[in-house]
Design a protein around this motif. Structure first.
Motif, PDB file in Angstrom:
ATOM      1  N   ASP A  80      10.626 -35.046 -14.727  1.00 32.91           N
ATOM      2  CA  ASP A  80      10.794 -34.313 -13.480  1.00 32.91           C
ATOM      3  C   ASP A  80      10.212 -32.906 -13.487  1.00 32.91           C
ATOM      4  N   GLY A  81       9.974 -32.318 -14.655  1.00 33.04           N
ATOM      5  CA  GLY A  81       9.435 -30.961 -14.664  1.00 33.04           C
ATOM      6  C   GLY A  81       8.900 -30.548 -16.015  1.00 33.04           C
ATOM      7  N   LEU A  82       7.783 -29.836 -16.001  1.00 37.49           N
ATOM      8  CA  LEU A  82       7.176 -29.253 -17.199  1.00 37.49           C
ATOM      9  C   LEU A  82       6.481 -27.973 -16.774  1.00 37.49           C
ATOM     10  N   PHE A  83       6.928 -26.868 -17.323  1.00 37.36           N
ATOM     11  CA  PHE A  83       6.321 -25.578 -17.006  1.00 37.36           C
ATOM     12  C   PHE A  83       6.136 -24.787 -18.292  1.00 37.36           C
ATOM     13  N   VAL A  84       4.974 -24.152 -18.406  1.00 39.15           N
ATOM     14  CA  VAL A  84       4.667 -23.298 -19.553  1.00 39.15           C
ATOM     15  C   VAL A  84       4.374 -21.902 -19.024  1.00 39.15           C
ATOM     16  N   HIS A  85       4.932 -20.914 -19.694  1.00 33.85           N
ATOM     17  CA  HIS A  85       4.780 -19.506 -19.326  1.00 33.85           C
ATOM     18  C   HIS A  85       3.303 -19.167 -19.106  1.00 33.85           C
ATOM     19  N   LYS A  86       3.037 -18.381 -18.082  1.00 33.63           N
ATOM     20  CA  LYS A  86       1.650 -18.031 -17.722  1.00 33.63           C
ATOM     21  C   LYS A  86       0.886 -17.353 -18.862  1.00 33.63           C
ATOM     22  N   ASP A  87       1.588 -16.645 -19.741  1.00 36.20           N
ATOM     23  CA  ASP A  87       0.927 -15.947 -20.844  1.00 36.20           C
ATOM     24  C   ASP A  87       0.816 -16.799 -22.110  1.00 36.20           C
ATOM     25  N   LYS A 119      -1.730 -30.912  -8.597  1.00 36.78           N
ATOM     26  CA  LYS A 119      -3.179 -30.917  -8.821  1.00 36.78           C
ATOM     27  C   LYS A 119      -3.508 -30.123 -10.083  1.00 36.78           C
ATOM     28  N   THR A 120      -2.772 -29.046 -10.306  1.00 38.27           N
ATOM     29  CA  THR A 120      -3.017 -28.182 -11.463  1.00 38.27           C
ATOM     30  C   THR A 120      -2.721 -28.913 -12.769  1.00 38.27           C
ATOM     31  N   ALA A 121      -1.635 -29.693 -12.783  1.00 41.25           N
ATOM     32  CA  ALA A 121      -1.197 -30.367 -14.008  1.00 41.25           C
ATOM     33  C   ALA A 121      -1.937 -31.671 -14.282  1.00 41.25           C
ATOM     34  N   LEU A 122      -2.606 -32.220 -13.283  1.00 34.21           N
ATOM     35  CA  LEU A 122      -3.236 -33.530 -13.440  1.00 34.21           C
ATOM     36  C   LEU A 122      -4.189 -33.619 -14.642  1.00 34.21           C
ATOM     37  N   PRO A 123      -5.081 -32.656 -14.874  1.00 29.17           N
ATOM     38  CA  PRO A 123      -5.963 -32.769 -16.045  1.00 29.17           C
ATOM     39  C   PRO A 123      -5.196 -32.831 -17.373  1.00 29.17           C
ATOM     40  N   PHE A 124      -4.091 -32.094 -17.471  1.00 27.27           N
ATOM     41  CA  PHE A 124      -3.249 -32.126 -18.685  1.00 27.27           C
ATOM     42  C   PHE A 124      -2.726 -33.543 -18.916  1.00 27.27           C
ATOM     43  N   PHE A 125      -2.156 -34.144 -17.873  1.00 30.06           N
ATOM     44  CA  PHE A 125      -1.585 -35.484 -18.008  1.00 30.06           C
ATOM     45  C   PHE A 125      -2.675 -36.535 -18.220  1.00 30.06           C
ATOM     46  N   ASP A 126      -3.798 -36.358 -17.566  1.00 28.49           N
ATOM     47  CA  ASP A 126      -4.921 -37.275 -17.751  1.00 28.49           C
ATOM     48  C   ASP A 126      -5.372 -37.255 -19.215  1.00 28.49           C
ATOM     49  N   ASN A 127      -5.407 -36.088 -19.803  1.00 24.26           N
ATOM     50  CA  ASN A 127      -5.787 -35.902 -21.194  1.00 24.26           C
ATOM     51  C   ASN A 127      -4.774 -36.521 -22.162  1.00 24.26           C
ATOM     52  N   LYS A 128      -3.558 -36.770 -21.680  1.00 26.75           N
ATOM     53  CA  LYS A 128      -2.490 -37.344 -22.518  1.00 26.75           C
ATOM     54  C   LYS A 128      -2.298 -38.834 -22.199  1.00 26.75           C
ATOM     55  N   TYR A 129      -3.326 -39.448 -21.609  1.00 29.98           N
ATOM     56  CA  TYR A 129      -3.361 -40.895 -21.343  1.00 29.98           C
ATOM     57  C   TYR A 129      -2.407 -41.356 -20.255  1.00 29.98           C
ATOM     58  N   TYR A 130      -2.116 -40.502 -19.299  1.00 32.01           N
ATOM     59  CA  TYR A 130      -1.334 -40.911 -18.129  1.00 32.01           C
ATOM     60  C   TYR A 130      -2.300 -41.466 -17.099  1.00 32.01           C
ATOM     61  N   GLU A 131      -1.869 -42.514 -16.437  1.00 34.58           N
ATOM     62  CA  GLU A 131      -2.680 -43.181 -15.430  1.00 34.58           C
ATOM     63  C   GLU A 131      -2.222 -42.739 -14.042  1.00 34.58           C
ATOM     64  N   ILE A 132      -3.173 -42.457 -13.167  1.00 36.46           N
ATOM     65  CA  ILE A 132      -2.814 -42.118 -11.790  1.00 36.46           C
ATOM     66  C   ILE A 132      -2.460 -43.410 -11.059  1.00 36.46           C
ATOM     67  N   ILE A 133      -1.260 -43.460 -10.528  1.00 33.75           N
ATOM     68  CA  ILE A 133      -0.817 -44.619  -9.761  1.00 33.75           C
ATOM     69  C   ILE A 133      -1.216 -44.433  -8.300  1.00 33.75           C
ATOM     70  N   LYS A 134      -0.978 -43.223  -7.788  1.00 30.51           N
ATOM     71  CA  LYS A 134      -1.447 -42.925  -6.436  1.00 30.51           C
ATOM     72  C   LYS A 134      -1.378 -41.436  -6.136  1.00 30.51           C
ATOM     73  N   LYS A 135      -2.218 -41.051  -5.202  1.00 29.40           N
ATOM     74  CA  LYS A 135      -2.206 -39.692  -4.648  1.00 29.40           C
ATOM     75  C   LYS A 135      -1.203 -39.745  -3.502  1.00 29.40           C
ATOM     76  N   GLN A 136      -0.414 -38.701  -3.351  1.00 31.21           N
ATOM     77  CA  GLN A 136       0.580 -38.724  -2.278  1.00 31.21           C
ATOM     78  C   GLN A 136       0.742 -37.349  -1.650  1.00 31.21           C
ATOM     79  N   LYS A 137       1.377 -37.354  -0.519  1.00 33.24           N
ATOM     80  CA  LYS A 137       1.741 -36.108   0.158  1.00 33.24           C
ATOM     81  C   LYS A 137       3.256 -36.073   0.227  1.00 33.24           C
ATOM     82  N   LYS A 138       3.839 -34.969  -0.220  1.00 32.64           N
ATOM     83  CA  LYS A 138       5.284 -34.791  -0.213  1.00 32.64           C
ATOM     84  C   LYS A 138       5.640 -33.577   0.620  1.00 32.64           C
ATOM     85  N   ASN A 139       6.696 -33.708   1.366  1.00 27.37           N
ATOM     86  CA  ASN A 139       7.156 -32.603   2.194  1.00 27.37           C
ATOM     87  C   ASN A 139       8.251 -31.841   1.444  1.00 27.37           C
ATOM     88  N   PHE A 140       8.099 -30.524   1.341  1.00 31.87           N
ATOM     89  CA  PHE A 140       9.097 -29.675   0.696  1.00 31.87           C
ATOM     90  C   PHE A 140       9.281 -28.437   1.556  1.00 31.87           C
TER      91      PHE A 140
END
Length: 154
Positions: A80-87, A119-140
């Motif tokens: 559900d969440g992964l965040f790394v400090h900006k520095d 969108k920012t995290a996608l290259p990280f997950f792609d590099n870790k062998y995660y497969e894109i199931i679908k692109k979606q739009k979420k309302n928040f």
């Protein structure tokens, strides 16, 4: 040296500051000012953070006594969440948190881990062998965000 530990309620001020700063500084290259403002405002909902820490598998990465990243897992196999400090970007912190989360999923006897990633995290997950199931739009909070459902099988 990166240390990993369970998050505690007393960590919330540092967790929410990291969350807000990462979104404001790192995700701003992929999302509009309005998106960033709305997304970062999630740091203000302390009850949600307390619930995450109390009910989910929620881990922190620390260097010395500074929280440099965090990750949390919901329902056994939903990352559900992964965040790394900006520095502290690109120093192996996200990868280490991810490996521990994935180990937890396997220990929970799941064969697949799933996540919604920005969108920012996608290259990280792609590099870790995660497969894109679908692109979606979420309302928040009345704003539509584009993100991706990804998964990885073990």
């Amino acid at each position: 040296m990166i240390q990993i530990r369970q998050a505690e309620i007393t960590d919330i001020p540092e967790i929410t500051a990291l969350f807000r700063n990462t979104i404001t500084h790192i995700n701003s290259k992929d999302y509009s000012e309005k998106h960033i403002s709305i997304w970062a405002s999630g740091a203000d909902d302390i009850d949600v953070w307390e619930t995450r820490i109390n009910k989910l598998y929620f881990i922190l990465a620390e260097i010395d006594t500074t929280i440099v990243g965090f990750a949390y897992l919901k329902n056994g196999n939903y990352f559900d969440g992964l965040f790394v400090h900006k520095d502290y970007q690109r120093q192996g912190i996200g990868s280490k948190l991810l490996r521990i989360i994935e180990s937890q999923v396997m220990m929970n006897d799941f064969e697949v881990i799933k996540s919604d990633v920005s969108k920012t995290a996608l290259p990280f997950f792609d590099n870790k062998y995660y497969e894109i199931i679908k692109k979606q739009k979420k309302n928040f909070k009345g704003v539509t965000f584009e993100n991706f459902i990804v998964e990885k099988s073990f």
